[in-house]
Design an enzyme around this catalytic site. Structure first.
Site, mmCIF file in Angstrom:
data_model
loop_
_atom_site.group_PDB
_atom_site.id
_atom_site.type_symbol
_atom_site.label_atom_id
_atom_site.label_comp_id
_atom_site.label_asym_id
_atom_site.label_seq_id
_atom_site.Cartn_x
_atom_site.Cartn_y
_atom_site.Cartn_z
ATOM 1 N N ASP A 78 38.150 10.067 -3.152
ATOM 2 C CA ASP A 78 38.976 10.149 -4.365
ATOM 3 C C ASP A 78 39.694 8.855 -4.766
ATOM 4 O O ASP A 78 40.852 8.890 -5.196
ATOM 5 C CB ASP A 78 40.022 11.264 -4.214
ATOM 6 C CG ASP A 78 39.406 12.629 -3.997
ATOM 7 O OD1 ASP A 78 38.169 12.730 -3.950
ATOM 8 O OD2 ASP A 78 40.162 13.608 -3.855
ATOM 9 N N LYS A 94 34.313 17.262 -6.418
ATOM 10 C CA LYS A 94 34.912 18.392 -5.715
ATOM 11 C C LYS A 94 36.068 18.977 -6.518
ATOM 12 O O LYS A 94 36.902 18.225 -7.034
ATOM 13 C CB LYS A 94 35.374 17.946 -4.325
ATOM 14 C CG LYS A 94 36.427 16.843 -4.308
ATOM 15 C CD LYS A 94 36.641 16.369 -2.881
ATOM 16 C CE LYS A 94 37.834 15.481 -2.693
ATOM 17 N NZ LYS A 94 39.116 15.999 -3.098
ATOM 18 N N CYS A 106 44.040 14.948 0.347
ATOM 19 C CA CYS A 106 42.575 15.085 0.352
ATOM 20 C C CYS A 106 41.911 14.490 1.586
ATOM 21 O O CYS A 106 40.894 15.004 2.046
ATOM 22 C CB CYS A 106 41.995 14.512 -0.934
ATOM 23 S SG CYS A 106 42.489 15.500 -2.366
#
Ligand code: TIU
Length: 222
Positions: free
Chosen positions: A24, A129, A162
């Site tokens: 990310d 995701k 995350c």
């Protein structure tokens, strides 16, 4: 087999069965003027992971390791955005709404994409995701399994959200994870320390922690 000095003990790996997973590193989290900064966060705490991650990325590519990038985000129609995630935080401008770099965390928007410094190369899988974990509602596990990957070197943001969620998911699926502490970042310095401690405590209950320098030196020997 080569060994990276790490905590709680050395991490042994072979480059061909080890993937680099970059979590990310999206403009909305990392760039000045993005969603993360709009929420009042100091993005410099995340940005300092970019340069060491770039070095690790370059070395992994040169060594022929599998490199996987993830992005957190949703379909433009928001059909994969759970109501709890939409409502959480009581934000005036939250996920799916107009933000400083396009609709916030929506696939295809400028802010949703990965920062230029760590742009995926052609052929490198990008896993989109909808959740915090990289395995939830994605084909990451199949992708790794099909390529004989058993170990992951993990970089990205944020360390306690995350990155931690993905490492825990990976651990339960049988992957060993090595987290590089200078290649992960949190908006909260105390969470950076705690999140890394939680991974390596109890004999490496979720994985190992090292840094880019020690990993790069070991990779050069592999
Ligand atoms: N990628 C990731 O960590 N998503 C987040 O929402 N992190 C926060 O710390 N908010």
């Amino acid at each position: 087999m080569t060994a990276v000095p790490a905590e709680p003990y050395e991490f042994e790996f072979e480059p061909r069965s080890c993937a680099l997973v970059i979590i990310d590193m999206q403009r909305d989290f990392v760039d000045p003027g993005g969603f993360g900064e709009a929420l009042g966060n100091d993005v410099s705490l995340l940005r300092r992971a970019i340069a060491p991650t770039k070095k690790v990325l370059d070395a992994a590519r040169a060594r022929g390791m599998l490199v996987v990038h993830t992005r957190e985000g949703h379909r433009p129609d928001l059909s994969d955005l759970p109501l709890n995630k939409k409502l959480r935080g009581r934000l005036e401008n939250g996920i799916g709404d107009p933000g400083p770099m396009g609709r916030i965390l929506v696939r295809g928007e400028y802010g949703h994409d990965i920062v230029d410094e760590l742009k995926p190369a052609p052929g490198e899988p990008v896993v989109d995701k909808p959740g915090k974990g990289a395995f939830y509602a994605t084909d990451l596990d199949a992708m790794l399994h099909n390529r004989g990957i058993r170990q992951l070197v993990v970089c990205g943001v944020t360390t306690e959200v995350c990155v931690n969620t993905s490492v825990r998911e990976a651990n339960d699926r049988g992957y060993d994870c090595l987290v590089l502490e200078d290649c992960v970042g949190s908006y909260f310095p105390e969470f950076q320390v705690a999140a890394l401690s939680m991974i390596k405590a109890q004999g490496g209950i979720f994985g190992w922690v090292s840094d880019s320098k020690r990993f790069l030196a070991a990779l050069a020997q592999a």
